[in-house]
Structures are given as C-alpha cells and as structure tokens.
Design an enzyme around this catalytic site. Structure first.
Site, PDB file in Angstrom:
ATOM      1  N   LYS A 184      37.377  48.537  36.941  1.00  0.00           N
ATOM      2  CA  LYS A 184      36.591  49.330  37.886  1.00  0.00           C
ATOM      3  C   LYS A 184      35.756  50.363  37.124  1.00  0.00           C
ATOM      4  O   LYS A 184      36.287  51.131  36.330  1.00  0.00           O
ATOM      5  CB  LYS A 184      37.517  50.020  38.884  1.00  0.00           C
ATOM      6  CG  LYS A 184      38.371  49.035  39.685  1.00  0.00           C
ATOM      7  CD  LYS A 184      39.409  49.721  40.547  1.00  0.00           C
ATOM      8  CE  LYS A 184      40.480  50.402  39.723  1.00  0.00           C
ATOM      9  NZ  LYS A 184      41.606  50.877  40.532  1.00  0.00           N
ATOM     10  N   THR A 229      37.360  60.394  48.088  1.00  0.00           N
ATOM     11  CA  THR A 229      37.691  59.134  47.417  1.00  0.00           C
ATOM     12  C   THR A 229      39.176  59.051  47.065  1.00  0.00           C
ATOM     13  O   THR A 229      39.585  58.228  46.255  1.00  0.00           O
ATOM     14  CB  THR A 229      36.858  58.970  46.139  1.00  0.00           C
ATOM     15  OG1 THR A 229      37.096  60.101  45.274  1.00  0.00           O
ATOM     16  CG2 THR A 229      35.372  58.882  46.457  1.00  0.00           C
ATOM     17  N   GLY A 231      42.742  57.918  46.909  1.00  0.00           N
ATOM     18  CA  GLY A 231      43.430  56.676  47.226  1.00  0.00           C
ATOM     19  C   GLY A 231      42.578  55.425  47.191  1.00  0.00           C
ATOM     20  O   GLY A 231      43.006  54.368  47.667  1.00  0.00           O
ATOM     21  N   THR A 232      41.379  55.508  46.594  1.00  0.00           N
ATOM     22  CA  THR A 232      40.523  54.316  46.575  1.00  0.00           C
ATOM     23  C   THR A 232      41.126  53.190  45.746  1.00  0.00           C
ATOM     24  O   THR A 232      40.984  52.018  46.095  1.00  0.00           O
ATOM     25  CB  THR A 232      39.121  54.658  46.042  1.00  0.00           C
ATOM     26  OG1 THR A 232      39.245  55.393  44.820  1.00  0.00           O
ATOM     27  CG2 THR A 232      38.343  55.489  47.045  1.00  0.00           C
ATOM     28  N   GLY A 233      41.798  53.527  44.639  1.00  0.00           N
ATOM     29  CA  GLY A 233      42.407  52.488  43.811  1.00  0.00           C
ATOM     30  C   GLY A 233      43.512  51.743  44.547  1.00  0.00           C
ATOM     31  O   GLY A 233      43.594  50.510  44.504  1.00  0.00           O
ATOM     32  N   CYS A 234      44.366  52.512  45.248  1.00  0.00           N
ATOM     33  CA  CYS A 234      45.429  51.897  46.042  1.00  0.00           C
ATOM     34  C   CYS A 234      44.842  51.007  47.131  1.00  0.00           C
ATOM     35  O   CYS A 234      45.287  49.875  47.353  1.00  0.00           O
ATOM     36  CB  CYS A 234      46.294  52.974  46.691  1.00  0.00           C
ATOM     37  SG  CYS A 234      46.992  54.195  45.570  1.00  0.00           S
TER      38      CYS A 234
END
Length: 293
Positions: A184, A229, A231-234
């Site tokens: 990412k 943003t 928690g975007t990875g989760c």
C-alpha cells in the site's frame, strides 16, 4: 453470490475500544459485505482517535482456544489476521492454521503505528517471517511495514522514490513465502510523473502494487487530504477477505476493497478529535422491513 455458509470469516486481531479499527472495524466491514464474522481476540486496547493509551494482551493459549472453537463448530472459509503483538502469539496462530488445514489467509501485518512507532518486537518479526508468511495467501503491508519485514529477513529494502520501487518491495516480500503481496502506497503519495511528491501541492495520486504469482498490477486513486483514515488498513484487509469469500479473484478483491475504503474515507462521519474512522456502512441500504410484534 456464495451462500452465507460459505462466507465465514475468522478475524484474529486486537480490539479497538473506539470502534474505528481492529476487530470492531473488521466486523463492520465483513457485515457490510454480507459475510459472517467470527473473532479470536489477541489484545484489548484503550484507544480513541487521538492515540493508544494502553494494551492488555490476551494469553496466547486462550487465543488458540478461540480459534479452535470457531473452526470446530461453525467452520471457517477465510482467516483475516491483524494485530498479533508477540512471537509467542505468532507461534500459536501459525500452529492453529497448520492444524486446521492451512485455510486461505489475509495477513495485515500490524507492525508500525501511524506515528511511526514499531508495534511488533524484533523477535516477533523474525517469527512472523519464518512461520506465518509461508501460510499467507495475501500480505497487505504499508511501505514502512514492507521495509521492516524485508530488512529483518536480511534483504535489501530500497528507499521508495517512485511507484515503481513498490514492485521491488512486493517482489522481495513474495520471496519470503506469501503467494500474493499488496504493498500500500498511501504513506507516500506521488506526483504526475509517479515520483514521490516532494511538496504537498504535488500530491496527485496514491498507488498500490499487487504482486501475484504471475502478474504485477498497479492500482491508482486520486490523493485525498483527509484526516479520517483511522483503521483503513484493517478495513482494506477485511474487505479483501470478504471479496474472496464472494468468489472474486485476488486482483478483483483488491480493487473492490480499495474502492470500498476510498468511498468510506469520502463519506467519513467526522467522529472524534483526531484521526476519525471511515464510514464502514456507506454501501448498505435497508432492504428488509423489521419484524412486527
């Protein structure tokens, strides 16, 4: 669409008391995709949009019992892994995946905080490389996490100067065992020449790179200057897992998940005083009337 009995996702991760990341975000995202979420809680956190104040680690042996309870009764189609926090926890989780037949696994290596602090001890990173990466169907690190894994594996992690350098990171990570790697690029927006933007005014796009077993795919979205943003990875990893249960290919699942998170950022509800959560339910419409009574 696959039946609900074939859309069962077990999330092995930590809890976020503010609801924007971790298990809470994972369950919202999975539900928004009309899939069934189960959890094995690795840690409890006291956190909000301003930061993490404390972490209580769940005993690894108890986490193993949670995993077994889900597999042995309801069953699991896909495993999504987030925060593990220790070498012992990684050993327990890897052993459980082996015992339960190496299911499809989406691994979001929660290793570096938004502020840049390393969340996973060095010995745990080494254990993750040795035991968990070979069991991973798709790995979804951000740039700092990708570089950290590569360096701990004794490989050279080049500085990222353009989107094309993400390919090198993905290739190095894939050599460590994962079948697919999505690096990412949100930490380093690029300009119109796809070089890392040197000034805020040059930030034009965000690019991610997917390295599959036989292809390299670039995904491009417009850069958004947005504070919400958390928690975007989760959310991205859980959306990928959900899309895979819906019988999407790896490239399709990644593209759909990226669009899901992008829409969630655009429609974020602006909760909290810091980096707030995205809108996890932007795609849902009430289609059923509540029961009478």
């Amino acid at each position: 669409m696959a039946r609900l009995e074939e859309r069962r996702i077990l999330v092995i991760a930590g809890s976020d008391s503010s609801g924007g990341a971790g298990l809470e975000a994972d369950q919202k995202v999975i539900t928004a995709h009309l899939c069934y979420a189960m959890t094995a809680t690795t840690a409890l956190t006291a956190q909000n949009t301003l930061g993490v104040y404390d972490i209580h680690h769940v005993p690894p042996t108890f986490v193993a019992k949670q995993i077994d309870a889900c597999f042995d009764d309801i069953g699991v189609d896909i495993v999504k892994i987030g925060m593990l926090a220790s070498a012992e926890m990684i050993e327990i989780v890897a052993d459980a995946l082996e015992r339960h037949g190496r299911p499809t696994c989406v691994l979001d290596p929660v290793m570096v905080s938004t502020s840049g602090a390393q969340l996973l001890p060095n010995d745990a990173i080494t254990t993750l490389i040795r035991l968990l990466l070979p069991l991973t169907t798709i790995l979804t690190p951000n740039i700092p996490e990708a570089r950290l894994i590569i360096e701990h594996a004794g490989l050279v992690a080049r500085e990222v100067e353009s989107s094309y350098d993400l390919v090198g990171l993905a290739t190095s990570l894939q050599s460590l065992g994962p079948k697919n790697v999505l690096v990412k690029g949100g930490h380093l927006p690029v300009d119109t020449d796809y070089n890392v933007a040197q000034e805020p005014s040059d930030r034009r796009w965000v690019q991610d790179v997917l390295k599959t077993e036989d292809d390299i795919i670039f995904y491009t979205t417009d850069y958004m200057d947005h504070k919400n943003t958390h928690g975007t990875g989760c959310s991205l990893a859980s959306s990928i897992a959900s899309n895979l249960t819906l019988l999407r290919t790896i490239p399709q699942a990644c593209q759909n998940a990226r669009l899901f998170v992008e829409a969630g950022i655009r429609s974020a509800p602006n909760l909290g005083k810091g980096s707030g959560p995205i809108d996890h339910f932007h795609s849902l419409e009430m289609t059923k009337n509540p029961p009478e009574g």
